[in-house]
Motif scaffolding. Structure first.
Motif, PDB file in Angstrom:
ATOM      1  N   PHE A 105      -0.470   9.289  13.626  1.00 40.79           N
ATOM      2  CA  PHE A 105       0.175   8.148  12.976  1.00 40.79           C
ATOM      3  C   PHE A 105      -0.552   6.848  13.297  1.00 40.79           C
ATOM      4  O   PHE A 105      -0.855   6.049  12.402  1.00 40.79           O
ATOM      5  CB  PHE A 105       1.634   8.039  13.424  1.00 40.79           C
ATOM      6  CG  PHE A 105       2.203   6.649  13.280  1.00 40.79           C
ATOM      7  CD1 PHE A 105       2.463   6.118  12.024  1.00 40.79           C
ATOM      8  CD2 PHE A 105       2.457   5.863  14.402  1.00 40.79           C
ATOM      9  CE1 PHE A 105       2.968   4.822  11.887  1.00 40.79           C
ATOM     10  CE2 PHE A 105       2.962   4.577  14.275  1.00 40.79           C
ATOM     11  CZ  PHE A 105       3.219   4.055  13.012  1.00 40.79           C
ATOM     12  N   PHE A 106      -0.850   6.622  14.568  1.00 42.69           N
ATOM     13  CA  PHE A 106      -1.437   5.348  14.971  1.00 42.69           C
ATOM     14  C   PHE A 106      -2.815   5.150  14.353  1.00 42.69           C
ATOM     15  O   PHE A 106      -3.166   4.039  13.941  1.00 42.69           O
ATOM     16  CB  PHE A 106      -1.523   5.256  16.495  1.00 42.69           C
ATOM     17  CG  PHE A 106      -1.934   3.899  16.982  1.00 42.69           C
ATOM     18  CD1 PHE A 106      -1.045   2.839  16.964  1.00 42.69           C
ATOM     19  CD2 PHE A 106      -3.221   3.671  17.454  1.00 42.69           C
ATOM     20  CE1 PHE A 106      -1.424   1.575  17.402  1.00 42.69           C
ATOM     21  CE2 PHE A 106      -3.613   2.418  17.893  1.00 42.69           C
ATOM     22  CZ  PHE A 106      -2.707   1.364  17.870  1.00 42.69           C
ATOM     23  N   ASN A 107      -3.602   6.209  14.274  1.00 45.69           N
ATOM     24  CA  ASN A 107      -4.920   6.095  13.646  1.00 45.69           C
ATOM     25  C   ASN A 107      -4.798   5.652  12.191  1.00 45.69           C
ATOM     26  O   ASN A 107      -5.545   4.787  11.716  1.00 45.69           O
ATOM     27  CB  ASN A 107      -5.664   7.431  13.713  1.00 45.69           C
ATOM     28  CG  ASN A 107      -6.229   7.709  15.088  1.00 45.69           C
ATOM     29  OD1 ASN A 107      -6.363   6.814  15.915  1.00 45.69           O
ATOM     30  ND2 ASN A 107      -6.556   8.968  15.347  1.00 45.69           N
ATOM     31  N   ARG A 108      -3.857   6.250  11.481  1.00 41.68           N
ATOM     32  CA  ARG A 108      -3.655   5.902  10.074  1.00 41.68           C
ATOM     33  C   ARG A 108      -3.147   4.465   9.941  1.00 41.68           C
ATOM     34  O   ARG A 108      -3.621   3.702   9.098  1.00 41.68           O
ATOM     35  CB  ARG A 108      -2.666   6.876   9.427  1.00 41.68           C
ATOM     36  CG  ARG A 108      -2.486   6.681   7.918  1.00 41.68           C
ATOM     37  CD  ARG A 108      -1.374   7.578   7.397  1.00 41.68           C
ATOM     38  NE  ARG A 108      -1.711   8.983   7.504  1.00 41.68           N
ATOM     39  CZ  ARG A 108      -2.124   9.730   6.480  1.00 41.68           C
ATOM     40  NH1 ARG A 108      -2.254   9.190   5.285  1.00 41.68           N
ATOM     41  NH2 ARG A 108      -2.381  11.010   6.658  1.00 41.68           N
ATOM     42  N   PHE A 109      -2.189   4.108  10.786  1.00 45.52           N
ATOM     43  CA  PHE A 109      -1.609   2.769  10.712  1.00 45.52           C
ATOM     44  C   PHE A 109      -2.641   1.707  11.089  1.00 45.52           C
ATOM     45  O   PHE A 109      -2.738   0.657  10.446  1.00 45.52           O
ATOM     46  CB  PHE A 109      -0.397   2.673  11.645  1.00 45.52           C
ATOM     47  CG  PHE A 109       0.395   1.406  11.471  1.00 45.52           C
ATOM     48  CD1 PHE A 109       1.413   1.334  10.533  1.00 45.52           C
ATOM     49  CD2 PHE A 109       0.117   0.282  12.238  1.00 45.52           C
ATOM     50  CE1 PHE A 109       2.138   0.160  10.362  1.00 45.52           C
ATOM     51  CE2 PHE A 109       0.833  -0.889  12.077  1.00 45.52           C
ATOM     52  CZ  PHE A 109       1.851  -0.952  11.135  1.00 45.52           C
ATOM     53  N   ARG A 110      -3.422   1.976  12.117  1.00 38.66           N
ATOM     54  CA  ARG A 110      -4.455   1.031  12.551  1.00 38.66           C
ATOM     55  C   ARG A 110      -5.483   0.801  11.447  1.00 38.66           C
ATOM     56  O   ARG A 110      -5.944  -0.328  11.246  1.00 38.66           O
ATOM     57  CB  ARG A 110      -5.142   1.562  13.809  1.00 38.66           C
ATOM     58  CG  ARG A 110      -6.227   0.654  14.376  1.00 38.66           C
ATOM     59  CD  ARG A 110      -6.657   1.143  15.748  1.00 38.66           C
ATOM     60  NE  ARG A 110      -6.972   2.563  15.735  1.00 38.66           N
ATOM     61  CZ  ARG A 110      -7.104   3.307  16.839  1.00 38.66           C
ATOM     62  NH1 ARG A 110      -6.927   2.763  18.031  1.00 38.66           N
ATOM     63  NH2 ARG A 110      -7.397   4.587  16.753  1.00 38.66           N
ATOM     64  N   ASP A 111      -5.825   1.857  10.711  1.00 40.35           N
ATOM     65  CA  ASP A 111      -6.758   1.706   9.592  1.00 40.35           C
ATOM     66  C   ASP A 111      -6.181   0.783   8.521  1.00 40.35           C
ATOM     67  O   ASP A 111      -6.899  -0.033   7.932  1.00 40.35           O
ATOM     68  CB  ASP A 111      -7.078   3.066   8.978  1.00 40.35           C
ATOM     69  CG  ASP A 111      -7.982   3.911   9.865  1.00 40.35           C
ATOM     70  OD1 ASP A 111      -8.562   3.358  10.823  1.00 40.35           O
ATOM     71  OD2 ASP A 111      -8.092   5.127   9.610  1.00 40.35           O
ATOM     72  N   MET A 169       0.811  -1.213   0.000  1.00 40.46           N
ATOM     73  CA  MET A 169       0.000   0.000   0.000  1.00 40.46           C
ATOM     74  C   MET A 169       0.848   1.267   0.000  1.00 40.46           C
ATOM     75  O   MET A 169       0.399   2.324  -0.451  1.00 40.46           O
ATOM     76  CB  MET A 169      -0.947  -0.001   1.199  1.00 40.46           C
ATOM     77  CG  MET A 169      -2.045  -1.051   1.125  1.00 40.46           C
ATOM     78  SD  MET A 169      -3.101  -0.880  -0.334  1.00 40.46           S
ATOM     79  CE  MET A 169      -3.951   0.653   0.062  1.00 40.46           C
ATOM     80  N   MET A 170       2.075   1.170   0.494  1.00 42.66           N
ATOM     81  CA  MET A 170       2.955   2.339   0.460  1.00 42.66           C
ATOM     82  C   MET A 170       3.287   2.739  -0.979  1.00 42.66           C
ATOM     83  O   MET A 170       3.492   3.923  -1.275  1.00 42.66           O
ATOM     84  CB  MET A 170       4.257   2.053   1.223  1.00 42.66           C
ATOM     85  CG  MET A 170       4.093   1.863   2.721  1.00 42.66           C
ATOM     86  SD  MET A 170       3.361   3.286   3.583  1.00 42.66           S
ATOM     87  CE  MET A 170       1.656   2.725   3.720  1.00 42.66           C
ATOM     88  N   LEU A 171       3.340   1.757  -1.866  1.00 43.89           N
ATOM     89  CA  LEU A 171       3.608   2.038  -3.276  1.00 43.89           C
ATOM     90  C   LEU A 171       2.320   2.348  -4.027  1.00 43.89           C
ATOM     91  O   LEU A 171       2.300   3.180  -4.930  1.00 43.89           O
ATOM     92  CB  LEU A 171       4.320   0.847  -3.921  1.00 43.89           C
ATOM     93  CG  LEU A 171       5.658   0.458  -3.298  1.00 43.89           C
ATOM     94  CD1 LEU A 171       6.261  -0.731  -4.038  1.00 43.89           C
ATOM     95  CD2 LEU A 171       6.630   1.630  -3.311  1.00 43.89           C
ATOM     96  N   PRO A 179       3.792   9.976   6.036  1.00 45.63           N
ATOM     97  CA  PRO A 179       3.174   9.848   7.359  1.00 45.63           C
ATOM     98  C   PRO A 179       3.518   8.540   8.070  1.00 45.63           C
ATOM     99  O   PRO A 179       3.761   8.540   9.278  1.00 45.63           O
ATOM    100  CB  PRO A 179       1.673   9.929   7.055  1.00 45.63           C
ATOM    101  CG  PRO A 179       1.573  10.660   5.769  1.00 45.63           C
ATOM    102  CD  PRO A 179       2.775  10.247   4.984  1.00 45.63           C
ATOM    103  N   ILE A 180       3.555   7.431   7.333  1.00 45.01           N
ATOM    104  CA  ILE A 180       3.831   6.144   7.976  1.00 45.01           C
ATOM    105  C   ILE A 180       5.307   6.024   8.338  1.00 45.01           C
ATOM    106  O   ILE A 180       5.652   5.639   9.463  1.00 45.01           O
ATOM    107  CB  ILE A 180       3.400   4.972   7.071  1.00 45.01           C
ATOM    108  CG1 ILE A 180       1.880   4.977   6.893  1.00 45.01           C
ATOM    109  CG2 ILE A 180       3.868   3.642   7.660  1.00 45.01           C
ATOM    110  CD1 ILE A 180       1.091   4.811   8.182  1.00 45.01           C
ATOM    111  N   ARG A 181       6.182   6.361   7.418  1.00 47.13           N
ATOM    112  CA  ARG A 181       7.616   6.290   7.725  1.00 47.13           C
ATOM    113  C   ARG A 181       7.971   7.257   8.854  1.00 47.13           C
ATOM    114  O   ARG A 181       8.730   6.912   9.766  1.00 47.13           O
ATOM    115  CB  ARG A 181       8.431   6.598   6.472  1.00 47.13           C
ATOM    116  CG  ARG A 181       9.930   6.715   6.716  1.00 47.13           C
ATOM    117  CD  ARG A 181      10.706   6.573   5.421  1.00 47.13           C
ATOM    118  NE  ARG A 181      10.861   5.171   5.046  1.00 47.13           N
ATOM    119  CZ  ARG A 181      11.182   4.763   3.819  1.00 47.13           C
ATOM    120  NH1 ARG A 181      11.339   5.648   2.839  1.00 47.13           N
ATOM    121  NH2 ARG A 181      11.342   3.475   3.576  1.00 47.13           N
ATOM    122  N   GLY A 182       7.415   8.447   8.805  1.00 48.19           N
ATOM    123  CA  GLY A 182       7.662   9.411   9.875  1.00 48.19           C
ATOM    124  C   GLY A 182       7.121   8.921  11.205  1.00 48.19           C
ATOM    125  O   GLY A 182       7.745   9.120  12.255  1.00 48.19           O
TER     126      GLY A 182
END
Length: 205
Positions: free
Chosen positions: A152-158, A91-93, A101-104
């Motif tokens: 970050f956590f909200n985005r990653f959890r999604d 999904m990163m690509l 946002p995820i890497r940061g």
């Protein structure tokens, strides 16, 4: 409702819409293929997966964090068993807007763990990891200095929830079975009586 069930509830709306558009006659492994990732990636691909975006350290962080968000239970395996870390890497690509946002966020998590425990997230004990996540998993009680982590956590959890409950394991966890034959014996006598049709039904038998 536990954390896993809460995440499932948040994900069901999207999955239901997907099933409605594609029909509900499919088995879990076929339903999972509605997402482009699961459509093209096999179990063998997952076993041999080499990260396409994340560094080795980042990918290990993604793996551990995903498993903390969706651990194994009596119904099914954890996020890693479902192929979620690989899904997120893909999904990163596929969605480049998530990369920074995820890497940061992964880097932010390491910095916070270094301050608290003098080691990076992946080197912390599970209890230390959970202690860190408790600071960012609940936006309504998180302190102002934790807000970057909350975002970050909200985005990653999604991403974790989307990956897990669109996978074969996740769809089976929901209990989705597609169309199944069902031997309907008709309305009960009590139901017919309630709507005033009991005598008519009896006369027709």
């Amino acid at each position: 409702m536990d954390r896993r069930d809460a995440l499932k509830t948040l994900s069901l709306g999207t999955l239901a819409a997907s099933f409605a558009m594609t029909g509900c006659e499919q088995a879990p492994e076929e339903a999972a293929k509605q997402h482009k990732f699961w459509k093209h990636v096999t179990e063998e691909d997952l076993e041999k997966w080499e990260s396409q975006f994340f560094t080795d350290h980042e990918f290990e962080t993604v793996r551990q964090l995903s498993n903390l968000i969706i651990p194994a239970d009596e119904r099914s395996g954890n996020a890693e068993d479902a192929g979620v870390p690989e899904f997120i890497d893909f999904m990163m690509l596929d969605r480049p807007q998530n990369q920074t946002p995820i890497r940061g966020g992964l880097n932010w998590l390491d910095v916070q763990c270094q301050k608290r425990f003098n080691k990076k997230f992946v080197d912390c004990t599970e209890q230390q990891q959970k202690e860190m996540l408790d600071e960012i998993a609940y936006p309504e009680v998180a302190s102002p200095e934790m807000q970057p982590g909350v975002t970050f956590f909200n985005r990653f959890r999604d991403l974790v929830a989307s990956g897990f409950w669109s996978s074969k394991i996740g769809i089976e966890d929901i209990g989705y079975m597609g169309n199944q034959p069902y031997d309907w014996q008709g309305c009960s006598h009590e139901a017919l009586e309630h709507i005033g049709l009991a005598d008519k039904a009896k006369a027709n038998t």
